[in-house]
Design an enzyme around this catalytic site. Sequence first.
Site, mmCIF file in Angstrom:
data_model
loop_
_atom_site.group_PDB
_atom_site.id
_atom_site.type_symbol
_atom_site.label_atom_id
_atom_site.label_comp_id
_atom_site.label_asym_id
_atom_site.label_seq_id
_atom_site.Cartn_x
_atom_site.Cartn_y
_atom_site.Cartn_z
ATOM 1 N N LYS A 22 0.835 -1.214 0.000
ATOM 2 C CA LYS A 22 0.000 0.000 0.000
ATOM 3 C C LYS A 22 0.864 1.256 0.000
ATOM 4 C CE LYS A 22 -3.688 -0.279 2.372
ATOM 5 N NZ LYS A 22 -4.625 -0.416 3.523
ATOM 6 N N ARG A 91 -3.318 3.196 8.600
ATOM 7 C CA ARG A 91 -3.678 1.931 7.957
ATOM 8 C C ARG A 91 -2.469 1.012 7.861
ATOM 9 N NH1 ARG A 91 -6.991 5.563 4.676
ATOM 10 N NH2 ARG A 91 -9.156 4.824 4.599
ATOM 11 N N GLY A 100 -8.368 -6.849 4.992
ATOM 12 C CA GLY A 100 -9.175 -6.979 6.192
ATOM 13 C C GLY A 100 -8.535 -7.752 7.318
ATOM 14 N N MET A 102 -5.627 -7.029 8.955
ATOM 15 C CA MET A 102 -4.963 -6.203 9.966
ATOM 16 C C MET A 102 -5.812 -4.962 10.223
ATOM 17 S SD MET A 102 -0.932 -6.733 9.036
ATOM 18 C CE MET A 102 -1.081 -6.339 7.297
ATOM 19 N N ARG A 338 -3.582 -0.960 -6.332
ATOM 20 C CA ARG A 338 -2.768 -2.173 -6.292
ATOM 21 C C ARG A 338 -3.087 -2.975 -7.537
ATOM 22 N NH1 ARG A 338 -6.089 -4.117 -1.086
ATOM 23 N NH2 ARG A 338 -8.113 -4.354 -2.067
ATOM 24 N N HIS A 454 -6.220 -42.168 -0.437
ATOM 25 C CA HIS A 454 -6.463 -42.988 -1.626
ATOM 26 C C HIS A 454 -7.526 -42.352 -2.511
ATOM 27 C CE1 HIS A 454 -8.614 -46.167 -3.871
ATOM 28 N NE2 HIS A 454 -7.398 -46.626 -4.095
ATOM 29 N N SER A 775 13.702 -42.655 -11.439
ATOM 30 C CA SER A 775 12.447 -41.907 -11.298
ATOM 31 C C SER A 775 12.137 -41.805 -9.815
ATOM 32 C CB SER A 775 11.302 -42.604 -12.034
ATOM 33 O OG SER A 775 10.103 -41.840 -11.906
ATOM 34 N N CYS A 843 7.801 -39.299 -10.584
ATOM 35 C CA CYS A 843 6.482 -39.831 -10.947
ATOM 36 C C CYS A 843 5.519 -39.845 -9.762
ATOM 37 C CB CYS A 843 6.606 -41.226 -11.540
ATOM 38 S SG CYS A 843 7.315 -42.443 -10.419
ATOM 39 N N TYR A 863 12.313 -34.830 -16.590
ATOM 40 C CA TYR A 863 10.870 -34.817 -16.815
ATOM 41 C C TYR A 863 10.122 -34.930 -15.498
ATOM 42 C CZ TYR A 863 10.881 -39.927 -16.163
ATOM 43 O OH TYR A 863 11.012 -41.192 -15.640
#
Length: 888
Positions: A22, A91, A100, A102, A338, A454, A775, A843, A863
């Site tokens: 700000k 502020r 909102g 603080m 902002r 799962h 992997s 993976c 990858y």
Amino acid sequence: MRQYVYGFGEGSREMADLLGGKGANLAEMTRLGLPVPPGFTVTTQACREYLATGEEPVELGVQVARALADLERRVGRRLGESDNPLLLSVRSGGRFSMPGMMETILDIGLSDASVRGLAKATGQERFAWDSYRRLLQMFGRTVMGVDPELFEEALSRHRADRGVASDTGLDAHDLAVLADEFKTLIREATGEEFPQDPVEQLYQAIRAVFRSWNGERARLYRRREHIPDDLGTAVNIQVMVFGNLGPDSGTGVAFTRDPATGARGVYGDYGDYLTDAQGEDVVAGIRNAVPLQELKRIDSSSYLQLGDHLRTLERHYRDLCDVEFTIERGTLWMLQTRVGKRTAEAAFRIAHELVDESLISEDEALARVGGHQLARLMFPRFDEEATGHPLAHGVPASPGAAVGAAVFDSAEAVRRAAAGEKTVLVRRETTPDDLPGMVAAEAVLTSRGGKTSHAAVVARGMGKVCVCGAEELVVATGARQFTATDGTVVTEGTVISVDGTAGTVHLGALPLTESPVARFLETGEQDGALTSAVARTLEQADAVRRLEVRANADTPEDAARARRFGAQGIGLCRTEHMFLGERRSLVEAMILAEDDAGQRAALDALLPLQRSDFTGILAAMDGLPVTIRLIDPPLHEFLPDHTELAVRVATAPTDRDRRLLAAVERMHESNPMLGLRGVRLGLVIPGLVQMQVRAIAEAVVERTRAGGDPRAEIMVPLVGTAEELRIVRAAAERVLAEVLEASGIAVRCPVGTMIELPRAALTAGRIAEAADFFSFGTNDLTQTAWGLSRDDVEASFFPAYLDQGIFATSPFETLDRDGVGRLIRIAVEEGRAAHPGLKIGVCGEHGGDPDSIHFFHDVGLDYVSCSPFRIPVARLEAGRAALEGRSA
């Protein structure tokens, strides 16, 4: 001497770390010559020192006094003077927006004396007393810690006495009486008087804003948004301007573009305005605001000025800006700006429209959107206006929206789906046996588990909507119903709606909105600005990324979908899923076999089925690598449940059930995750691995004869030592040689391993000598590095760890860079030192997590592999990671 206070004219937007977002933006607007009420900012450094020591820096008082004196000279008024007083707002303003979370205190400088001067200077006695009442209420709550309900009760009592519905019905006398009553409340609640000295008010307000950085709601917000706790907040002290001075005054919020859709329109099209009101009135919703376009009719001069300022800000920031403004008696003041928050849809549209307007580059457009936003766009959503009050809340495990009849077991989901009915599978928790029902259902709802249970992992992999851990629900699978906390009982067949994005469950069928982005990714058809923006983003990501993106896929259908989504191969094909359903009896026969011949017969029966599976997957991924993991789970997972078998043996025993029960008891393990599984199975039951390797090799032969280009890779799971891999590799190579001799076709299948144990990571140099590729199985590597059982801890102490900030996020969702990440880094470095050119990927579930992908890029993996529906997300984030690497 360190500088703790900066005038708005001294800062810039590049100083957000020091001045907060700000303060930096107020300074930037001042530099641009926009009409900003003058003021100054106390730095985040001052806040950090105050929070660390309990006292503000010694120099701070002198610097604030100097800045205040300069401000008084500029405006020609003194803080809290008895006639025409200068009033200030105080502020908060951290580096990152925390709306909102603080504190703010307005009208600093009012007192018993100056309130009358304000009334005289403005000619509005009611306005003056209302401002004083607001200060007493705000200061009493924020600075002095008075229960806000005490003020609200007094206000309500006065409204009732006057017979009015809102504060605006109270006149000047009422508000003066109320102000006296508020001062009494403060004295009785705290034992202290409200400070009449305006300078004391200012210093107390600054300290209160500092303290609000560690307020409970601020801490919770930072935890959720992954904002560091050690940044601190700046404090912005600014001359008050008033929008509640009559019909020629007002306050509002404006956006340079539509933050919901990204549409451009005309500057001044998007926002809200409230006549004769202060900013907090708009935020609190005390009165209904009018669309910002109405300001053109109410005050055309201010409207045109505002449009010019919005244009200036958007061109300067090169982004969507949101602005708070006040009009005081016909004069427009810009209070804040902002870079505006926006929906995922707006983010993609705005980024590419700014490219078309030559304000940013394609790379900048890619950097401004994220994988999380793309994921939200891929799933259908409920119409937010029609959601109503949910039956229950749970963990939003797999995003999207689905409607269906509640069913309580897998078989019923399959039966109803076959009849064309949409269902939601409701379970306390799911197991691998529920897979057919999960495939058949539109959504999965469980009362236990978390984002990596799962149900969650499988649902995400299939693109199914899933809400887990809805603990408010009592699920009675035997009675085929669940009960909500309000007493609502939902029986089987009742239609419910599941919102996997919000983590909510609703009674009845909520209306769905279709996702054009998912349709585009499946078909390639672009049907508007949004899909065009997504397409351009993914094209740019593919052009700049180094990481390949593969898929975790176990069926030809999943492989084909992954390829449509842009996968460059399969990084994990799990063979254990191929042993479920009707084939389970063959696995049971192998386990129950009393001699080698019986075991061989069962394996021979499985061979053509496995070969067919692999042939279909290799066809779907023709010309691309397919990494096939040999069987990993312990064999007892393919046997019936112990309790179920014991009941059957006790009530209606058969010889097969007795043998199965004996096998279950013989194979029982206290900790199966660390027991007979992975490579250990291949060493104890070598015929099983040999059958799988033969099936792979024969599938390669079949695809080669059909004119295809099969590229199978064999991955050995759970290796902890190089000797394990060498033995299994030698066995695999013997089988490959046998297939060559029988078919006359050379089968070249690289053999590698999953690195999913800490010991494997720490001895990767030796393991690499026997491996063609690595992997990382980050799910198990996280469990074994942390000493955690994922399925157990997510339902027990994980919520407490997250609430207390021990985990910023679950290490099963986003990779733990300090621990697991260090193991990965060691394994990459030592593996490639021993085997230059070693192909390395990941993976685990982390392969599709946006934050984790950036780490995998940085550490040098080749990858990432993830579920098909996360392929576009991974492509996008791999591109963004490459851009970050360039700028680092």
